[in-house]
Scaffold this motif. Sequence first.
Motif, PDB file in Angstrom:
ATOM      1  N   ASP A 195      41.512  55.854  47.997  1.00 34.20           N
ATOM      2  CA  ASP A 195      40.337  54.728  48.254  1.00 34.20           C
ATOM      3  C   ASP A 195      40.059  54.696  46.216  1.00 34.20           C
ATOM      4  O   ASP A 195      40.082  55.624  44.747  1.00 34.20           O
ATOM      5  CB  ASP A 195      38.972  55.423  48.686  1.00 34.20           C
ATOM      6  N   GLN A 197      36.325  57.940  47.864  1.00 36.96           N
ATOM      7  CA  GLN A 197      35.484  58.133  48.894  1.00 36.96           C
ATOM      8  C   GLN A 197      36.527  58.262  50.233  1.00 36.96           C
ATOM      9  O   GLN A 197      35.873  59.398  51.228  1.00 36.96           O
ATOM     10  CB  GLN A 197      34.781  56.523  48.975  1.00 36.96           C
ATOM     11  N   PHE A 198      37.395  58.490  50.208  1.00 34.84           N
ATOM     12  CA  PHE A 198      38.460  58.166  51.645  1.00 34.84           C
ATOM     13  C   PHE A 198      39.907  58.226  51.019  1.00 34.84           C
ATOM     14  O   PHE A 198      40.192  57.723  50.010  1.00 34.84           O
ATOM     15  CB  PHE A 198      38.524  57.399  52.494  1.00 34.84           C
ATOM     16  N   LYS A 211      37.652  61.621  54.733  1.00 40.81           N
ATOM     17  CA  LYS A 211      36.150  61.471  54.312  1.00 40.81           C
ATOM     18  C   LYS A 211      35.610  62.181  52.656  1.00 40.81           C
ATOM     19  O   LYS A 211      35.653  63.770  53.693  1.00 40.81           O
ATOM     20  CB  LYS A 211      35.271  60.269  54.450  1.00 40.81           C
ATOM     21  N   VAL A 249      45.407  50.634  52.044  1.00 36.60           N
ATOM     22  CA  VAL A 249      44.401  50.003  52.191  1.00 36.60           C
ATOM     23  C   VAL A 249      44.237  48.145  50.945  1.00 36.60           C
ATOM     24  O   VAL A 249      44.270  48.893  50.084  1.00 36.60           O
ATOM     25  CB  VAL A 249      43.069  50.154  52.686  1.00 36.60           C
ATOM     26  N   LYS A 255      39.103  45.774  51.827  1.00 37.42           N
ATOM     27  CA  LYS A 255      38.952  46.776  52.653  1.00 37.42           C
ATOM     28  C   LYS A 255      38.785  45.786  54.036  1.00 37.42           C
ATOM     29  O   LYS A 255      38.677  46.873  55.525  1.00 37.42           O
ATOM     30  CB  LYS A 255      37.418  47.570  52.580  1.00 37.42           C
ATOM     31  N   PHE A 299      41.775  47.445  59.083  1.00 33.19           N
ATOM     32  CA  PHE A 299      40.843  48.358  58.520  1.00 33.19           C
ATOM     33  C   PHE A 299      39.304  49.251  59.184  1.00 33.19           C
ATOM     34  O   PHE A 299      39.067  47.767  59.808  1.00 33.19           O
ATOM     35  CB  PHE A 299      40.728  48.526  57.243  1.00 33.19           C
ATOM     36  N   ASN A 300      39.263  50.222  59.968  1.00 27.71           N
ATOM     37  CA  ASN A 300      37.989  50.701  60.057  1.00 27.71           C
ATOM     38  C   ASN A 300      37.418  51.356  60.084  1.00 27.71           C
ATOM     39  O   ASN A 300      38.307  52.774  59.665  1.00 27.71           O
ATOM     40  CB  ASN A 300      38.272  50.453  62.104  1.00 27.71           C
ATOM     41  N   PRO A 301      36.512  51.693  58.682  1.00 26.02           N
ATOM     42  CA  PRO A 301      36.197  52.723  58.116  1.00 26.02           C
ATOM     43  C   PRO A 301      35.251  53.968  58.760  1.00 26.02           C
ATOM     44  O   PRO A 301      35.345  55.417  58.756  1.00 26.02           O
ATOM     45  CB  PRO A 301      34.315  51.954  56.928  1.00 26.02           C
ATOM     46  N   ASP A 302      35.003  53.526  59.769  1.00 29.46           N
ATOM     47  CA  ASP A 302      34.778  54.688  60.747  1.00 29.46           C
ATOM     48  C   ASP A 302      35.415  55.456  62.137  1.00 29.46           C
ATOM     49  O   ASP A 302      35.494  56.371  62.805  1.00 29.46           O
ATOM     50  CB  ASP A 302      33.694  53.686  62.269  1.00 29.46           C
ATOM     51  N   TRP A 303      37.138  54.843  61.820  1.00 27.57           N
ATOM     52  CA  TRP A 303      38.292  55.515  62.262  1.00 27.57           C
ATOM     53  C   TRP A 303      37.925  57.005  62.389  1.00 27.57           C
ATOM     54  O   TRP A 303      37.386  57.680  60.859  1.00 27.57           O
ATOM     55  CB  TRP A 303      39.670  54.835  62.203  1.00 27.57           C
TER      56      TRP A 303
END
Length: 318
Positions: free
Chosen positions: A212, A216-217, A238, A266, A270, A314-318
């Motif tokens: 990122d 952050q990830f 993350k 990504v 995002k 994209f799913n930031p909660d993966w």
Amino acid sequence: MIKQFTALCLLFISTHCAFSQSTYPDNNLPGDTPQLFARGILTDGLANRDFTISPKGDEIFFTVQHLRFASFILRVAKVKGVWGKPEMAPFSGVFADLEATFSADGNTIFFVSNRPLKGSQPKDYDIWKVSRGADGKWGEPVNLGPTVNTDKNEYYPSVAKNGNLYFTVEAPYGKGGEDIVVCKKTADGYAAPESLPEAINSKTGEFNAFVDPDEQFIIFGAESRAGRVGSGDLYMSKKNDAGIWQPARQLPVPINSTGLDYCPYVTADKKYLIFTSNRLRKEWDSDKAVTYDEMKNLITEPGNGLDDIYWVKFNPDW
């Protein structure tokens, strides 16, 4: 008056749609299931892999490979809102080049090449960079030097906004096999590579990480881990509020497949994960006899077991 208003509305809708659809050379935006990206342009049955797009959204670079010949970086440009066809990148076409990525300002591309430092004899894979001149054209590639590059292979650069450079190494900086390291940007170049922690690297192999831009990830490929789905799966780590990398989690199926899934990227907004996979399309699992034409399509079209480029929401909660 009504006719004029209707015409203006249609013009606005047409213009708005044309603008929004030209963001990528693929109007068919993905959902939660991966689908081929830009079929017929970036995904055409050849071994196409890795992806980067300029911050302005007007240049895409990706790699096409052949086991017996070489590896080339191709460029697709958008001119006046219209995406063109792939062409050889101006800095590629002689040696084995791959894995281009843009700097945050879009004026530099980092990439991997086995081109020689001097003479004409190819060497191991190093990380190089090429910068855009005042005329907008790409200049001559420059090797990043011995702090970054070793006498072993370096792969898949990814650059944060602050200039920190993440990449894959075979050199002994890590914890086993290939590992992911970071060279922090300094006033006069780069600091020595630092192996990322055990939350990311392991005793098996980790490779091809996308970081990122705000660090952050990180999404990366890994092999031989417990619970693996294919020969190489994608994982994401993350940072917590203290800035510490947390144990990486395997991305879900159907992002990971029974094939090799790697080369993550990504998009800047995002919204989408773009990645490479050599998964076979479902027609290969059929026990039904095929005709010659069907057989030819199976082995020449995307999903034939060579690398293809896919994208997914994209799913930031993966």
